[in-house]
Design an enzyme around this catalytic site. Structure first.
Site, PDB file in Angstrom:
ATOM      1  N   ARG A  36     -10.460 -11.378   1.717  1.00 41.36           N
ATOM      2  CA  ARG A  36     -11.286 -12.439   1.140  1.00 41.36           C
ATOM      3  C   ARG A  36     -10.580 -13.792   1.223  1.00 41.36           C
ATOM      4  O   ARG A  36     -11.235 -14.830   1.270  1.00 41.36           O
ATOM      5  CB  ARG A  36     -11.666 -12.074  -0.299  1.00 41.36           C
ATOM      6  CG  ARG A  36     -10.488 -11.888  -1.214  1.00 41.36           C
ATOM      7  CD  ARG A  36     -10.833 -11.097  -2.485  1.00 41.36           C
ATOM      8  NE  ARG A  36     -10.931  -9.659  -2.252  1.00 41.36           N
ATOM      9  CZ  ARG A  36     -11.221  -8.770  -3.205  1.00 41.36           C
ATOM     10  NH1 ARG A  36     -11.467  -9.159  -4.430  1.00 41.36           N
ATOM     11  NH2 ARG A  36     -11.285  -7.485  -2.909  1.00 41.36           N
ATOM     12  N   LYS A  69       0.839  -1.200   0.000  1.00 39.91           N
ATOM     13  CA  LYS A  69       0.000   0.000   0.000  1.00 39.91           C
ATOM     14  C   LYS A  69       0.873   1.249   0.000  1.00 39.91           C
ATOM     15  O   LYS A  69       2.007   1.201   0.477  1.00 39.91           O
ATOM     16  CB  LYS A  69      -0.870   0.016   1.270  1.00 39.91           C
ATOM     17  CG  LYS A  69      -2.041  -0.926   1.231  1.00 39.91           C
ATOM     18  CD  LYS A  69      -2.863  -0.809   2.510  1.00 39.91           C
ATOM     19  CE  LYS A  69      -4.031  -1.777   2.515  1.00 39.91           C
ATOM     20  NZ  LYS A  69      -5.024  -1.531   1.456  1.00 39.91           N
TER      21      LYS A  69
HETATM   22  N1  BES Z   1      -8.303  -3.621   4.227  1.00 40.74           N
HETATM   23  C1  BES Z   1      -8.385  -3.245   2.868  1.00 40.74           C
HETATM   24  C2  BES Z   1      -9.673  -2.490   2.557  1.00 40.74           C
HETATM   25  C3  BES Z   1      -9.729  -1.042   2.979  1.00 40.74           C
HETATM   26  C4  BES Z   1      -8.993  -0.099   2.308  1.00 40.74           C
HETATM   27  C5  BES Z   1     -10.540  -0.654   3.996  1.00 40.74           C
HETATM   28  C6  BES Z   1      -9.075   1.228   2.680  1.00 40.74           C
HETATM   29  C7  BES Z   1     -10.638   0.666   4.351  1.00 40.74           C
HETATM   30  C8  BES Z   1      -9.896   1.604   3.699  1.00 40.74           C
HETATM   31  C9  BES Z   1      -8.356  -4.477   1.975  1.00 40.74           C
HETATM   32  O1  BES Z   1      -7.585  -5.511   2.421  1.00 40.74           O
HETATM   33  C10 BES Z   1      -7.799  -4.035   0.670  1.00 40.74           C
HETATM   34  O2  BES Z   1      -6.672  -3.673   0.636  1.00 40.74           O
HETATM   35  N2  BES Z   1      -8.623  -4.086  -0.373  1.00 40.74           N
HETATM   36  C11 BES Z   1      -8.199  -3.661  -1.658  1.00 40.74           C
HETATM   37  C12 BES Z   1      -8.739  -4.655  -2.668  1.00 40.74           C
HETATM   38  C13 BES Z   1      -8.199  -4.451  -4.042  1.00 40.74           C
HETATM   39  C14 BES Z   1      -6.733  -4.812  -4.077  1.00 40.74           C
HETATM   40  C15 BES Z   1      -8.986  -5.298  -5.004  1.00 40.74           C
HETATM   41  C16 BES Z   1      -8.774  -2.278  -1.904  1.00 40.74           C
HETATM   42  O3  BES Z   1      -9.902  -2.015  -1.490  1.00 40.74           O
HETATM   43  O4  BES Z   1      -8.060  -1.459  -2.465  1.00 40.74           O
HETATM   44 MN    MN Z   2      -5.560  -5.357   1.820  1.00 41.76          MN
END
Ligand code: BES
Ligand code: MN
Ligand code: ZN
Length: 534
Positions: A342, A268
């Site tokens: 997931r 990230k």
């Molecule tokens: N924990 C995150 C989701 C999230 C992101 C919650 C920002 C709250 C704020 C999750 O694990 C994630 O990183 N999801 C990705 C999925 C994507 C790679 C398909 C996302 O939402 O960017």
């Molecule tokens: Mn994630």
């Protein structure tokens, strides 16, 4: 902080030794006190201020007074509550607390008069929410300033059930907030397991914690894959609350327990990455809900499943393109290691099958896309089951912890196709919250399943950064409603010729039953105490 419910009229309230009063005043005629006619310096002052238009009628309008003659408390805040709906009460209590909080009183009275159960619950939860602060990792953790709250009502017996539910819900919400707020190094998978084990000592509770070896033996290849980049050992936490009959099918709650989400190799960006300590908000809400169950002891069986691990980049971490085999046997191409929630949930959903549950609800801070879709007001609700979706929607509305149903058309699963495995773990950018749900759905065959994406509601960012404890209130409400529905079905089950017919008949019966509130009252066990700690 503890709450105390008291039958108090205007004059008794004036004489009570508290530091401050919040007097809630609706549009119509003001709180109806126990004594008729309501009187006493506190009540009379409020009535006069409203009559003389020294305070506006808008919900949340406040008038602050100091040392009112005849009133023991030094400070009084009068606040307008409109039609006294739970939402209005919540807004009013938050406004009144803002007027009182610095310096915060240690002993506070809420003058509520002839309040309804839902309105009382809203007042208690709003006050707890507004007066909460996280202190655990400060060098000098201060105890909460607000220690004791007296709820002055006209008829305490009428709202006793609501009072107990609110006390338990506040406890659950605060446990969830506490653990979600703790930094990743103070809330590891092992820490979460310890919290569960503490809960496991309570009445009708049992807890089992699995480590990497057991999880490998179960074949949870997707969960193991996420955890393999971390020095922290994973934990698979199983909580059981047995309030119902021994063989009654349980409700299973599955909480995403990523104690820190760096994104893994699909790292990230830096800004706000600290907020990914909240990525175990789903797990925290399951723990909080079990804390509330322990208090309320409702007649229902509930299982909580928490896959807990970190998502880290490392020499051993999963890489984009890696293919893993889930516990269900289905293979997954991990195209993005940041779509890890997931992966841990799919194995927990497969594990849930063994309980032959009446419903399975997973709760997860799953997608940034859900934040874009619904913001911080409503959680995303995904379910192919209309009845379950309706029950969860209703519970959210009643608990002021709302969710909104999202679609699950099969076309949304198109993007999950892979040339190298049964599925990929990501779709594309469009409808990211829905494709995540479609992924999970592939692991829910035969289950009465719903998914709550709480990415937008589990915590607040910015100045007020901190966990919200959502959706504990929704889940507690849903489980109490469900306990009531089970109870409403019981006689039909005994007398009907076949279980299938009986289930149908009793489902109809549950629909035609009277108000949710009444059903919930029957489901919760009567308690003698009138004090509640939070
Ligand atoms: N924990 C995150 C989701 C999230 C992101 C919650 C920002 C709250 C704020 C999750 O694990 C994630 O990183 N999801 C990705 C999925 C994507 C790679 C398909 C996302 O939402 O960017
Ligand atoms: Mn994630
Ligand atoms: Zn995540």
């Amino acid at each position: 902080m503890d709450f105390e419910l008291q039958d108090l009229g205007g004059s008794q309230a004036s004489a009570l030794a508290v530091d401050a009063w919040v007097v809630l005043w609706p549009d119509a005629c003001g709180p109806v006190a126990a004594e008729a006619p309501a009187s006493g310096p506190l009540h009379d002052w409020a009535q006069d201020a409203v009559a003389q238009h020294d305070i506006g009628a808008e919900v949340g309008q406040c008038l602050v007074a100091h040392r009112l003659p005849g009133v023991q408390a030094r400070r009084v805040v009068l606040v307008r509550t409109g039609a006294q709906s739970p939402a209005q009460i919540r807004k009013a209590v938050a406004a009144a607390w803002a007027a009182l909080k610095s310096p915060a009183p240690a002993r506070l009275g809420l003058y509520l008069g002839a309040v309804t159960g839902p309105a009382l619950q809203a007042a208690m939860q709003a006050l707890a929410d507004a007066s909460y602060s996280y202190t655990t990792t400060l060098s000098k953790p201060k105890p909460r300033q607000l220690q004791h709250v007296v709820l002055a009502v006209a008829d305490s017996l009428a709202v006793q059930g609501a009072f107990e539910r609110a006390c338990a819900t506040v406890q659950g919400v605060e446990l969830a907030k506490e653990w979600a707020n703790r930094p990743g190094n103070h809330a590891t998978p092992t820490h979460l397991a310890t919290v569960a084990q503490q809960l496991g000592k309570k009445n009708r509770m049992a807890v089992e914690v699995l480590g990497p070896k057991e999880v490998a033996k179960l074949g949870m290849g997707a969960f193991l894959a996420v955890a393999q980049g971390s020095e922290q050992p994973l934990r698979f936490i199983v909580l059981k609350y047995q309030g119902g009959a021994k063989h009654d099918a349980p409700v299973v709650l599955v909480g995403k327990g990523i104690t820190f989400d760096t994104g893994g190799i699909s790292l990230k960006p830096g800004p706000e990455m600290d907020e990914m300590k909240f990525d175990m908000g789903g797990a925290a809400s399951v723990l909080g809900t079990f804390a509330a169950l322990a208090e309320l002891q409702p007649a229902i069986n509930v299982v909580g499943l928490i896959p807990a691990c970190e998502n880290m980049p490392d020499g051993r971490a999963i890489k984009p393109g890696d293919v893993v085999t889930s516990m269900s046997g289905q293979t997954i191409e991990i195209l993005n290691t940041d779509a890890e929630g997931r992966l841990i949930l799919c194995d927990a959903l497969t594990y849930a099958q063994r309980f032959k549950p009446r419903a399975v609800i997973d709760i997860a801070t799953l997608t940034g896309a859900c934040v874009i879709a619904l913001g911080s007001v409503r959680a995303g609700l995904f379910s192919p089951e209309d009845e379950l979706a309706q029950h969860l929607t209703e519970a959210g509305a009643a608990a002021l912890d709302p969710c909104w149903r999202m679609p699950l058309d099969d076309e949304y699963a198109e993007g999950l196709k892979s040339n190298f495995a049964d599925m990929g773990n990501v779709g594309g950018r469009p409808a990211g919250a829905v494709t995540a749900a479609k992924f999970l759905q592939k692991f829910t065959q035969g289950l009465n399943w719903a998914h709550l994406d709480i990415a937008g509601v589990a915590w607040k960012g910015g100045q007020a950064k901190g966990a919200t404890g959502r959706p504990v209130a929704l889940l507690v409400q849903y489980l109490l409603d469900e306990a009531a529905r089970i109870q409403a079905q019981a006689p039909a089950r005994d007398s009907a010729p076949s279980p299938k017919l009986a289930a149908k008949a009793s489902a109809r019966k549950a629909h035609s039953a009277s108000s949710e509130a009444k059903k919930t009252d029957k489901a919760a066990k009567p308690a003698k105490k009138r004090k509640g700690a939070a």
